[in-house]
Design an enzyme around this catalytic site. Structure first.
Site, PDB file in Angstrom:
ATOM      1  N   GLU A  41       0.805  -1.225   0.000  1.00 10.44           N
ATOM      2  CA  GLU A  41       0.000   0.000   0.000  1.00 10.44           C
ATOM      3  C   GLU A  41       0.838   1.275   0.000  1.00 10.44           C
ATOM      4  OE1 GLU A  41      -0.724  -2.736   1.690  1.00 10.44           O
ATOM      5  OE2 GLU A  41      -2.695  -3.285   0.929  1.00 10.44           O
ATOM      6  N   HIS A  92     -12.586  -6.066   7.602  1.00 11.38           N
ATOM      7  CA  HIS A  92     -13.240  -5.629   6.365  1.00 11.38           C
ATOM      8  C   HIS A  92     -14.399  -4.709   6.709  1.00 11.38           C
ATOM      9  CE1 HIS A  92     -11.221  -9.383   5.295  1.00 11.38           C
ATOM     10  NE2 HIS A  92     -11.093  -8.858   4.100  1.00 11.38           N
TER      11      HIS A  92
END
Ligand code: TPP
Ligand code: MG
Length: 718
Positions: free
Chosen positions: A449, A519
């Site tokens: 990322e 999530h």
């Protein structure tokens, strides 16, 4: 006579002098000496309390000055670090430029007096602004090198970039390369390895210079780097040219750097020079190396001082005699003295200029020009379909746009596309874009990322318009430093000279059955806390189209938060509003008018509020709902207007109750609109965004609606 002898020597010893003529050798020495003298002058100023910090390039001058002969000023792209003073001098930065930064002057070309000394940056010479963070530059340099190849293949994108704001600084030369440097310690940062991985996989024209002075402050290289040698560790990277040299010897360095530069210019791949240098002046003036280096070690280093070695070499080889050395040094001293006097007399920035260049001065995404009419067409689309449709239209219009991230491509193996439908994102938000626009514009990245965001920063700095995806908000954290310390502040810290208006699309939020803790997270307030970043969070498909287009067309970095739970809901669908539909930032939407109580919200709670309001309506209670849509900037006018209208307010949000986004809105209402209130401001946070178990959504959503209606009734009792 003396001159003739020198020319002869130079010709005869071309191998020994690495093909350099006398003029070049003297130029190197002059830059090395000037660099050292500037450090010395700054040290003096620090001791006189006229500047506040000093970090020197002493001991690094040999390899960096030699590198300066090989890099092309204003053509190659430079991502330097603080010990690259000699390189910057070679490229064209003046002693006055440098000392203006040291004293924090308004006219400092690197930062307008905003950064510490030795944080180089200069638009004229393509020297990009450097932060204080060790290693962040590696991944940004990757993005810059990707821009090099992209512009080579897409001249239209280059032309479009030149027409965009700050377009005069958009440059591309077919021969250019990108240079990035750092110390031995910074190679321990993940970004170094992440960058090498991409640079090698894509054979980027990226030249690394690792200036190994054996220490990172007090940590010796064998603790920092397994085996103690970064060149040994990196030798097996495919297509990476690796060389080690004595960085205190400008000639040996020149030869090593020359091969590496040529390798990159020939587009054979990236190259890495590992230069062993010394650090005679401690890490900085805040450090005393006697605390951890022995006297013998320091003496050994002193024998390798590049300055004394090279001046001796020049005299021994008959290239300069002692008198000529002295006159060169006297001239440098004069130059440094004059630059110092001028810098000390320079004005500091005005205090209230601090807010200048946080955001683009050219494009205001809150302006009325971003409020365009919808031209509806086609069947209703879900939010996620709207992301893909909007991206597609924008990509057709603007060739600067690249789309990348984890799994965003249809299929990285392009030959597979004949046989398969294609992935196009784990949520399908980028579906079919690779097919339509090509694999150079829409591509998968390694799972890294910080590297995704760093590459976006590098590309955007070069004039591209990257729209990068972070697959799940829960995994944004490796990129936090790139976002907080780089993306948000590049424009500010360079006083408007550089910018990186990238768009980060991030899937966020809970209510994903079975999503669990990793999530389901919220946390938008962490990013609205970052000046320089725009943060938006649409709750309908129509707003997705409008706000995503504004995000792409504006000139600031934008975090575009897409609520996963909302991606495919039937209730927020919309027909496509046309290729030019935009919604300005900072403008809330009145979802439902009401008179007795206001619910200020955004994201997935908007629909909950609508259900609650409908229920209340049946019971004879009139609630108004405001969807903020933009979180930074946000629409204070709309907040104030609804509070003035109903005098009772609930701020409902999914983020944490305490320190969550709505807490700030509630606090400001309490502070500025206290007299308008008939009841205390009520915060409601969904709290379940972190919930690991969501067996049935009804179990979560219905209690929330009940919670909201109960809160409304409670407020009405005041
Ligand atoms: C991300 C980050 N962590 C820590 C620091 C504090 N710091 C500044 S320089 C430095 C050491 C750097 O050593 P090296 O990369 O070898 O470069 P050198 O200073 O030796 O040239 C540290 C730890 C920082 N600036 N950034
Ligand atoms: Mg070091």
């Amino acid at each position: 006579m003396a001159v003739q002898t020198r020319v002869k020597v130079a010709k005869l010893d071309a191998v020994r002098f690495r093909g350099l003529d006398r003029e070049a050798l003297i130029r190197i020495y002059r830059a090395m000496f000037l660099s050292r003298r500037l450090d010395d002058r700054e040290i003096q100023l620090k001791r006189q309390n006229k500047i506040y910090f000093q970090i020197s390039s002493a001991g690094h001058e040999g390899v960096t000055a030699a590198m300066g002969l090989l890099l092309r000023p204003g053509v190659d792209w430079i991502y330097p670090y603080y010990r690259d003073r000699a390189l910057c001098l070679m490229l064209g930065v003046t002693p006055l430029d440098m000392l203006l930064q040291a004293v924090g002057a308004k006219d400092d070309p690197a930062s307008g007096g905003r950064q510490m000394p030795s944080h180089w940056g200069h638009t004229k010479w393509n020297i990009t602004s450097k932060s204080s963070c060790t290693g962040t530059q590696f991944v940004q340099a990757v993005g810059a090198a990707e821009a090099t190849l992209y512009f080579e293949g897409r001249p239209k994108a280059f032309a479009q970039a030149q027409k965009a704001p700050l377009g005069k600084y958009v440059r591309h030369d077919p021969d250019e390369i990108v240079y990035v440097s750092a110390g031995d310690g910074a190679t321990s940062e993940g970004e170094f390895w992440e960058s090498l991985n991409v640079a090698c996989a894509k054979k980027l024209p990226l030249l690394y210079l690792i200036e190994d002075n054996g220490y990172a402050i007090s940590v010796p290289v064998e603790v920092q780097t397994a085996g103690g040698s970064i060149s040994k560790l990196t030798r097996s990277f495919p297509s990476l040219h690796v060389a080690q040299c004595d960085g205190t010897d400008p000639l040996e360095s020149y030869a090593a750097c020359k091969d590496a530069v040529e390798y990159c210019r020939q587009r054979r791949g990236p190259a890495l020079i590992h230069a062993n240098v010394i650090r005679p002046y401690s890490h900085s003036l805040s450090d005393d190396e006697k605390l951890y280096k022995t006297a013998e070690e320091r003496e050994d280093e002193a024998h390798r001082d590049p300055l004394s070695k090279f001046s001796l070499f020049l005299v021994r080889e008959g290239l300069l005699d002692q008198k000529e050395i002295e006159s060169l040094e006297a001239e440098v001293d004069r130059e440094v003295r004059e630059a110092g006097d001028q810098a000390l007399a320079a004005d500091p920035p005005e205090i209230d200029s601090i807010r200048v260049n946080i955001y683009s001065p050219d494009v205001d995404p809150t302006a009325a020009s971003f409020a365009t009419q919808a031209q509806f067409q086609g069947a209703p689309k879900t939010m996620v379909e709207m992301v893909a449709a909007t991206l597609s239209d924008e990509m057709a219009r603007d060739e600067r746009i690249t789309v990348f991230g984890e799994d965003v491509a249809d299929a990285s193996r392009e030959e597979n596309l004949k046989h398969v439908k294609g992935k196009g994102g784990v949520f399908k938000a980028t579906s079919s874009l690779q097919r339509k626009y090509g694999a150079d514009r829409v591509f998968n990245t390694p799972l890294a990322e910080a590297c995704i965001v760093g590459r976006a920063i590098g590309m955007a700095t070069r004039g591209l318009k990257p729209v990068a995806e972070i697959q799940f908000f829960d995994y944004i954290w490796p990129a936090m430093m790139q976002i907080r310390d780089e993306l948000c502040v590049l424009r500010w810290r360079s006083n408007g000279a550089f910018k990186c208006p990238a768009v980060l699309r991030v899937a966020i939020g809970g209510y994903l059955t079975g999503g669990g803790i990793y999530h389901s997270q919220s946390g938008e307030s962490i990013f609205t806390h970052c000046p320089g970043l725009r943060v938006v969070m649409p709750s309908t498909a129509l707003d997705v189209a409008g706000l995503l287009r504004t995000a792409i067309r504006c000139d600031d970095p934008v975090m575009f938060l897409e609520h996963k739970h909302l991606y495919r809901q039937p209730y927020n669908r919309s027909e496509y509003p046309g290729p030019d539909f935009m919604v300005p930032f900072g403008k809330a939407r009145v979802v439902k008018e009401g008179s007795e109580v206001s619910i200020i919200t955004y994201g997935a709670i908007v629909h909950r509020a609508e259900v609650a309001a409908a229920q209340l309506q049946r019971e004879g209670v009139s609630a108004e709902i405001i969807d903020l849509r933009s979180l930074s900037p946000y629409d204070w006018e709309a907040v104030a207007a609804t509070v003035r209208k109903t005098h009772r307010v609930i701020v409902a949000y999914e983020d944490m109750l305490s320190w969550g986004y709505g807490a700030e809105i509630a606090a400001r209402i309490g502070e500025e609109l206290f007299d308008e209130l008939d009841a205390p401001v009520k915060r409601i946070a969904a709290m379940d965004s972190f919930c690991a178990y969501q067996p049935k959504l009804e179990d979560v959503i219905l209690p929330q609606v009940d919670h909201l209606t109960a809160a409304v009734k409670q407020l009405l009792e005041y």
